[in-house]
Design an enzyme around this catalytic site. Structure first.
Site, PDB file in Angstrom:
ATOM      1  N   ALA A  22       0.866  -1.191   0.000  1.00  0.00           N
ATOM      2  CA  ALA A  22       0.000   0.000   0.000  1.00  0.00           C
ATOM      3  C   ALA A  22       0.898   1.235   0.000  1.00  0.00           C
ATOM      4  CB  ALA A  22      -0.961  -0.011   1.189  1.00  0.00           C
TER       5      ALA A  22
ATOM      6  N   HIS B 211       6.980   5.967   1.390  1.00  0.00           N
ATOM      7  CA  HIS B 211       7.789   4.796   1.022  1.00  0.00           C
ATOM      8  C   HIS B 211       8.708   5.127  -0.153  1.00  0.00           C
ATOM      9  CE1 HIS B 211       4.156   2.528   2.656  1.00  0.00           C
ATOM     10  NE2 HIS B 211       5.151   1.986   3.335  1.00  0.00           N
TER      11      HIS B 211
END
Ligand code: PAF
Length: 251
Positions: A6, A11
């Protein structure tokens, strides 16, 4: 870079940094069952593998490692880590067994990938401390690289869980970072206890605070006086509806 998928721009900032600093960047995507102490949280955790792979390609990731539960846990992992007082506070206190599960999977991923550097986001402040401790305990020959929190325009710390918020809740959730940022203006004039009480009251007016602690950033133990450390960090967990959000700030 161990992830649970996700993926969001938080990230991706780690992937971009890793790609710039290393010859090869491996990202794992694995929703690790042993770190969830709430079955519903595990069930509802967003899973977006195809979209994740597309994002990773653009960010400079070379290999995606997306194993199955059976591959990572062919037999139950019965290892019990002892992180002492690092795990008796905050996330460790409210999510029993969570950090043991994190250590189990991260050590398995380190064994599988054998990285020279591993990248983690600072939003999970306590997780970073636990993983550094695990690296020391198991003597992994690698460097932990800690990357700053990436925030939405509203200040809300980027999290896969933000996807579970309604538009209205997302707006409300911005109270967390707004309050933490404002609270810095009171330091060191107001006492630790007063700052704590103020932060909790502000966030509780909109969300539901689970904990807010002001700790020594190295030991993670709560402080009573600003003079106790030159590395004070405020760490919060709060519920926005059913979604549990965490954030932190350095004072
Ligand atoms: O921070 C996370 O997403 C997870 O705890 C991690 C480090 C990928 C381990 O499952």
């Amino acid at each position: 870079m161990p992830t649970m998928g996700a993926l969001h721009s938080g990230h991706l900032s780690l992937v971009v940094r890793s790609a710039a600093e290393n010859d090869l960047t491996v990202v794992s995507i694995f929703v690790n069952p042993t770190q969830f102490n709430d079955k519903n949280d595990l069930k509802n955790y967003p899973r977006t593998l195809d979209a994740d792979c597309e994002l990773l390609e653009t960010a400079g990731c070379n290999i995606v490692f997306a194993p199955s539960v059976e591959e990572m846990y062919p037999t139950p992992d019965t290892r019990k880590f002892d992180f002492g007082t690092l795990e008796t506070v905050m996330e460790g206190a409210f999510r029993p067994g969570h950090f043991n599960g994190v250590a189990q999977i991260v050590s398995k991923l380190f064994d599988a990938v054998q990285p020279t550097r591993a990248y983690f986001g600072e939003k999970d402040f306590q997780q970073v401390a636990i993983i550094k401790k695990m690296v020391e305990m198991l003597q992994y020959p690698l460097q932990i690289v800690v990357c700053p929190i990436v925030r939405e325009e509203s200040g809300l710390a980027k999290s896969s869980r933000n996807e579970l918020l309604s538009a209205e809740e997302r707006k409300k959730a911005a109270i967390i970072s707004r309050t933490l940022t404002e609270s810095r203006n009171f330091v060191p004039e107001k006492s630790v206890a007063n700052v704590k009480a103020w932060v909790i009251a502000q966030i509780n007016a909109v969300l539901e605070v689970e904990y807010f602690e002001i700790v020594d950033g190295n030991t993670l133990q709560p402080i009573a006086d600003w003079a106790e450390t030159d590395f004070a960090v405020g760490c919060v967990a709060a519920y926005c509806g059913k979604v549990r959000l965490i954030d932190n700030i350095k004072y």
